[in-house]
Design a protein around this motif. Structure first.
Motif, PDB file in Angstrom:
ATOM      1  N   VAL A 171      15.492  -5.882  -1.973  1.00 44.26           N
ATOM      2  CA  VAL A 171      15.441  -6.556  -0.665  1.00 44.26           C
ATOM      3  C   VAL A 171      16.801  -6.490   0.030  1.00 44.26           C
ATOM      4  CG1 VAL A 171      15.095  -8.741   0.541  1.00 44.26           C
ATOM      5  CG2 VAL A 171      13.590  -8.123  -1.358  1.00 44.26           C
ATOM      6  N   ILE A 172      16.774  -5.992   1.256  1.00 46.21           N
ATOM      7  CA  ILE A 172      17.922  -6.072   2.153  1.00 46.21           C
ATOM      8  C   ILE A 172      17.645  -7.237   3.094  1.00 46.21           C
ATOM      9  CG2 ILE A 172      19.257  -4.926   3.961  1.00 46.21           C
ATOM     10  CD1 ILE A 172      18.304  -2.246   2.774  1.00 46.21           C
ATOM     11  N   PHE A 173      18.539  -8.214   3.143  1.00 48.32           N
ATOM     12  CA  PHE A 173      18.336  -9.368   4.022  1.00 48.32           C
ATOM     13  C   PHE A 173      19.201  -9.246   5.257  1.00 48.32           C
ATOM     14  CE2 PHE A 173      19.512 -13.701   5.422  1.00 48.32           C
ATOM     15  CZ  PHE A 173      18.240 -14.142   5.794  1.00 48.32           C
ATOM     16  N   ASN A 174      18.572  -9.209   6.428  1.00 50.65           N
ATOM     17  CA  ASN A 174      19.290  -9.186   7.705  1.00 50.65           C
ATOM     18  C   ASN A 174      19.500 -10.617   8.192  1.00 50.65           C
ATOM     19  OD1 ASN A 174      19.290  -6.428   7.725  1.00 50.65           O
ATOM     20  ND2 ASN A 174      18.305  -6.192   9.708  1.00 50.65           N
ATOM     21  N   ALA A 175      20.751 -11.058   8.222  1.00 49.46           N
ATOM     22  CA  ALA A 175      21.076 -12.409   8.683  1.00 49.46           C
ATOM     23  C   ALA A 175      21.221 -12.381  10.206  1.00 49.46           C
ATOM     24  CB  ALA A 175      22.346 -12.908   8.018  1.00 49.46           C
ATOM     25  N   HIS A 176      20.121 -12.616  10.914  1.00 47.90           N
ATOM     26  CA  HIS A 176      20.088 -12.507  12.368  1.00 47.90           C
ATOM     27  C   HIS A 176      20.946 -13.585  13.021  1.00 47.90           C
ATOM     28  CE1 HIS A 176      18.010 -12.530  16.409  1.00 47.90           C
ATOM     29  NE2 HIS A 176      18.205 -11.245  16.213  1.00 47.90           N
ATOM     30  N   ASN A 177      21.729 -13.193  14.025  1.00 49.91           N
ATOM     31  CA  ASN A 177      22.612 -14.110  14.760  1.00 49.91           C
ATOM     32  C   ASN A 177      23.691 -14.730  13.866  1.00 49.91           C
ATOM     33  OD1 ASN A 177      21.694 -14.052  17.512  1.00 49.91           O
ATOM     34  ND2 ASN A 177      19.862 -15.160  16.874  1.00 49.91           N
TER      35      ASN A 177
ATOM     36  N   GLU B  89       0.822  -1.210   0.000  1.00 45.67           N
ATOM     37  CA  GLU B  89       0.000   0.000   0.000  1.00 45.67           C
ATOM     38  C   GLU B  89       0.860   1.265   0.000  1.00 45.67           C
ATOM     39  OE1 GLU B  89      -2.865   2.271   3.203  1.00 45.67           O
ATOM     40  OE2 GLU B  89      -2.972   0.076   3.113  1.00 45.67           O
ATOM     41  N   MET B  90       1.957   1.252   0.759  1.00 41.97           N
ATOM     42  CA  MET B  90       2.816   2.438   0.832  1.00 41.97           C
ATOM     43  C   MET B  90       3.771   2.531  -0.353  1.00 41.97           C
ATOM     44  SD  MET B  90       5.731   1.468   3.702  1.00 41.97           S
ATOM     45  CE  MET B  90       4.583   0.866   4.938  1.00 41.97           C
ATOM     46  N   ASP B  91       3.774   1.481  -1.194  1.00 37.52           N
ATOM     47  CA  ASP B  91       4.609   1.451  -2.396  1.00 37.52           C
ATOM     48  C   ASP B  91       6.089   1.639  -2.059  1.00 37.52           C
ATOM     49  OD1 ASP B  91       5.030   1.126  -5.113  1.00 37.52           O
ATOM     50  OD2 ASP B  91       4.890   3.272  -5.534  1.00 37.52           O
ATOM     51  N   ALA B  92       6.552   0.906  -1.038  1.00 36.41           N
ATOM     52  CA  ALA B  92       7.961   0.984  -0.642  1.00 36.41           C
ATOM     53  C   ALA B  92       8.857   0.453  -1.757  1.00 36.41           C
ATOM     54  CB  ALA B  92       8.187   0.184   0.639  1.00 36.41           C
ATOM     55  N   GLN B  93       9.953   1.144  -2.006  1.00 37.85           N
ATOM     56  CA  GLN B  93      10.897   0.708  -3.038  1.00 37.85           C
ATOM     57  C   GLN B  93      11.759  -0.455  -2.556  1.00 37.85           C
ATOM     58  OE1 GLN B  93      13.250   4.039  -4.548  1.00 37.85           O
ATOM     59  NE2 GLN B  93      11.631   5.448  -3.967  1.00 37.85           N
ATOM     60  N   THR B  94      12.068  -0.433  -1.243  1.00 32.52           N
ATOM     61  CA  THR B  94      12.979  -1.414  -0.652  1.00 32.52           C
ATOM     62  C   THR B  94      12.358  -1.984   0.617  1.00 32.52           C
ATOM     63  OG1 THR B  94      14.895  -0.198  -1.483  1.00 32.52           O
ATOM     64  CG2 THR B  94      15.308  -1.791   0.261  1.00 32.52           C
ATOM     65  N   VAL B  95      12.557  -3.271   0.848  1.00 34.43           N
ATOM     66  CA  VAL B  95      12.063  -3.945   2.045  1.00 34.43           C
ATOM     67  C   VAL B  95      13.230  -4.635   2.736  1.00 34.43           C
ATOM     68  CG1 VAL B  95      10.452  -5.659   2.966  1.00 34.43           C
ATOM     69  CG2 VAL B  95       9.845  -4.356   0.918  1.00 34.43           C
ATOM     70  N   CYS B  96      13.290  -4.503   4.070  1.00 30.68           N
ATOM     71  CA  CYS B  96      14.304  -5.218   4.847  1.00 30.68           C
ATOM     72  C   CYS B  96      13.668  -6.478   5.430  1.00 30.68           C
ATOM     73  CB  CYS B  96      14.841  -4.329   5.973  1.00 30.68           C
ATOM     74  SG  CYS B  96      16.151  -5.111   6.940  1.00 30.68           S
ATOM     75  N   VAL B  97      14.164  -7.633   5.029  1.00 38.50           N
ATOM     76  CA  VAL B  97      13.639  -8.923   5.485  1.00 38.50           C
ATOM     77  C   VAL B  97      14.654  -9.565   6.427  1.00 38.50           C
ATOM     78  CG1 VAL B  97      12.918 -11.235   4.793  1.00 38.50           C
ATOM     79  CG2 VAL B  97      12.324  -9.262   3.364  1.00 38.50           C
ATOM     80  N   GLU B  98      14.210  -9.933   7.626  1.00 37.82           N
ATOM     81  CA  GLU B  98      15.104 -10.594   8.580  1.00 37.82           C
ATOM     82  C   GLU B  98      14.873 -12.098   8.562  1.00 37.82           C
ATOM     83  OE1 GLU B  98      16.076  -9.230  12.844  1.00 37.82           O
ATOM     84  OE2 GLU B  98      14.697 -10.920  13.135  1.00 37.82           O
ATOM     85  N   GLY B  99      15.972 -12.851   8.519  1.00 40.90           N
ATOM     86  CA  GLY B  99      15.906 -14.306   8.580  1.00 40.90           C
ATOM     87  C   GLY B  99      16.868 -14.824   9.639  1.00 40.90           C
ATOM     88  N   GLU B 100      16.559 -15.957  10.216  1.00 43.83           N
ATOM     89  CA  GLU B 100      17.335 -16.500  11.330  1.00 43.83           C
ATOM     90  C   GLU B 100      18.433 -17.444  10.860  1.00 43.83           C
ATOM     91  OE1 GLU B 100      18.948 -16.680  14.577  1.00 43.83           O
ATOM     92  OE2 GLU B 100      16.994 -15.652  14.735  1.00 43.83           O
ATOM     93  N   CYS B 101      19.623 -17.302  11.474  1.00 39.00           N
ATOM     94  CA  CYS B 101      20.756 -18.183  11.178  1.00 39.00           C
ATOM     95  C   CYS B 101      20.979 -19.237  12.259  1.00 39.00           C
ATOM     96  CB  CYS B 101      22.039 -17.364  11.030  1.00 39.00           C
ATOM     97  SG  CYS B 101      22.082 -16.271   9.594  1.00 39.00           S
ATOM     98  N   SER B 102      20.501 -18.989  13.471  1.00 41.27           N
ATOM     99  CA  SER B 102      20.784 -19.861  14.605  1.00 41.27           C
ATOM    100  C   SER B 102      19.918 -21.120  14.594  1.00 41.27           C
ATOM    101  CB  SER B 102      20.560 -19.099  15.918  1.00 41.27           C
ATOM    102  OG  SER B 102      20.580 -19.971  17.030  1.00 41.27           O
ATOM    103  N   GLU B 103      20.552 -22.285  14.545  1.00 36.48           N
ATOM    104  CA  GLU B 103      19.818 -23.546  14.597  1.00 36.48           C
ATOM    105  C   GLU B 103      19.034 -23.666  15.902  1.00 36.48           C
ATOM    106  OE1 GLU B 103      22.069 -27.026  13.785  1.00 36.48           O
ATOM    107  OE2 GLU B 103      22.953 -26.228  11.938  1.00 36.48           O
ATOM    108  N   TYR B 104      19.635 -23.219  16.997  1.00 41.80           N
ATOM    109  CA  TYR B 104      18.969 -23.303  18.302  1.00 41.80           C
ATOM    110  C   TYR B 104      17.691 -22.463  18.315  1.00 41.80           C
ATOM    111  CZ  TYR B 104      17.877 -22.259  23.153  1.00 41.80           C
ATOM    112  OH  TYR B 104      17.214 -22.084  24.336  1.00 41.80           O
ATOM    113  N   VAL B 105      17.779 -21.229  17.837  1.00 38.56           N
ATOM    114  CA  VAL B 105      16.616 -20.341  17.830  1.00 38.56           C
ATOM    115  C   VAL B 105      15.520 -20.903  16.936  1.00 38.56           C
ATOM    116  CG1 VAL B 105      15.777 -18.049  17.168  1.00 38.56           C
ATOM    117  CG2 VAL B 105      17.952 -18.279  18.374  1.00 38.56           C
TER     118      VAL B 105
END
Length: 331
Positions: free
Chosen positions: A223-229, A177-193
């Motif tokens: 897309v900016i991907f945040n590799a959490h942990n 709806e806001m027509d964002a040009q870029t989205v930051c997507v966070e994904g998890e790296c930790s097997e435990y989490v």
């Protein structure tokens, strides 16, 4: 003397038991840092400050050798100036905090602590995870009306929260709806989490990351991907962490941000992690560091020296566990 040394050793957690706590104990016992009463901020004691000044001196010489010059940006500006610029945000104001008192006297004019991100040349401004609320709608309306010169307003979303029907999620619909040009997507790296906290299979986590990134890319979003942990997981489950980066890259992530989510990575961890990520992702690499150990700003400089051009943080280094201070890093 031997007895005193034994007491000191007992007061420091062993590396094998808890590396993060060991590092904290070392910094505290060496009188480099101490925690302040303000969450997310630490106090650099004389030894710690001396080390930081040496780092600054060395980096300053390197920057000036390339023809760069230092500038100092104001932290406090008057309310009237904000009004003239038409950027005053009433009510919900994530980018502005007000100073109304000078000592025991009320100031004649309020002063704003503002993140002048756009004017400083910052590329992306995080506007949080979209939500269906009057408060967020007011905020969104106001920020979308700002006449930004170069900064891109970037919503944030976690891959695990998108479910299997991505296009039906309220936050996703709001992003469209806001027509964002870029989205930051966070994904998890930790097997435990993923397994113990998220109750998700490792393969499902990879599938979810791939699907969310691909979904936004197919609709023309960067897309900016945040590799959490990322840094913590790289030492405990290297193969899976590499697979997360590879999956995000294959799905079309434009930038992959390596996150020191606990804030305990050291200089050598940063450079090693960047080298690993570059083997899986040939496009731009970024970094984000919490500041639990007081090394976030230094780690950002180390990353920049290694060729990283995307530094992710907050203007004054605030956050649950502290953050990279863009004010310090830019200076």
């Amino acid at each position: 003397m031997a007895k005193d040394n034994k007491k000191l050793v007992q007061a420091i957690t062993s590396q094998e038991e808890n590396f993060a706590q060991w590092y904290t104990d070392i910094c505290v016992k060496a009188e480099l840092v101490e925690y302040s009463s303000v969450k997310g901020f630490i106090i650099l004691r004389p030894y710690g400050q001396a080390i930081w000044e040496l780092i600054q001196k060395d980096m300053d010489a390197r920057f000036k050798a390339t023809g760069h010059e230092n500038v100092a940006m104001p932290v406090l500006i008057p309310e009237s100036l904000l009004q003239k610029e038409g950027e005053l945000v009433n009510g919900f104001a994530p980018e502005v905090a007000w100073v109304t008192m000078g000592g025991s006297d009320k100031l004649e004019e309020r002063l704003a602590i503002i993140r002048m991100l756009d004017s400083m040349g910052i590329t992306y401004i995080d506007i949080g995870t979209p939500e269906n609320s009057e408060e967020y709608d007011r905020f969104l309306k106001q920020v979308l009306e700002l006449q930004l010169e170069s900064a891109v307003l970037t919503p944030f979303i976690r891959a695990k929260d998108c479910g299997r029907r991505i296009g039906m999620e309220p936050a996703v619909l709001k992003i469209l709806e806001m027509d964002a040009q870029t989205v930051c997507v966070e994904g998890e790296c930790s097997e435990y989490v993923i397994r113990d906290e998220g109750k998700m299979r490792l393969e499902e986590n990879l599938w979810q990351i791939s699907q969310v990134i691909s979904w936004f890319r197919s609709r023309g979003k960067a897309v900016i991907f945040n590799a959490h942990n990322f840094f913590d997981s790289l030492s405990s489950s290297s193969a899976y962490t590499r697979e997360v980066i590879k999956t995000a890259s294959s799905a079309g992530a434009d930038r992959i941000v390596l996150c020191d989510s606990s804030g305990y990575a050291l200089f050598h961890d940063i450079t090693a992690g960047i080298d690993v990520a570059r083997m899986q992702h040939t496009r731009r690499i970024g970094i984000q560091c919490a500041n639990s150990s007081g090394c976030a700003d230094s780690n950002a400089v180390v990353a920049a020296k290694s060729g990283v051009m995307h530094i992710q943080g907050s203007f004054l280094g605030t956050g649950p566990n502290g953050n990279i201070s863009l004010a310090v890093t830019i200076a």
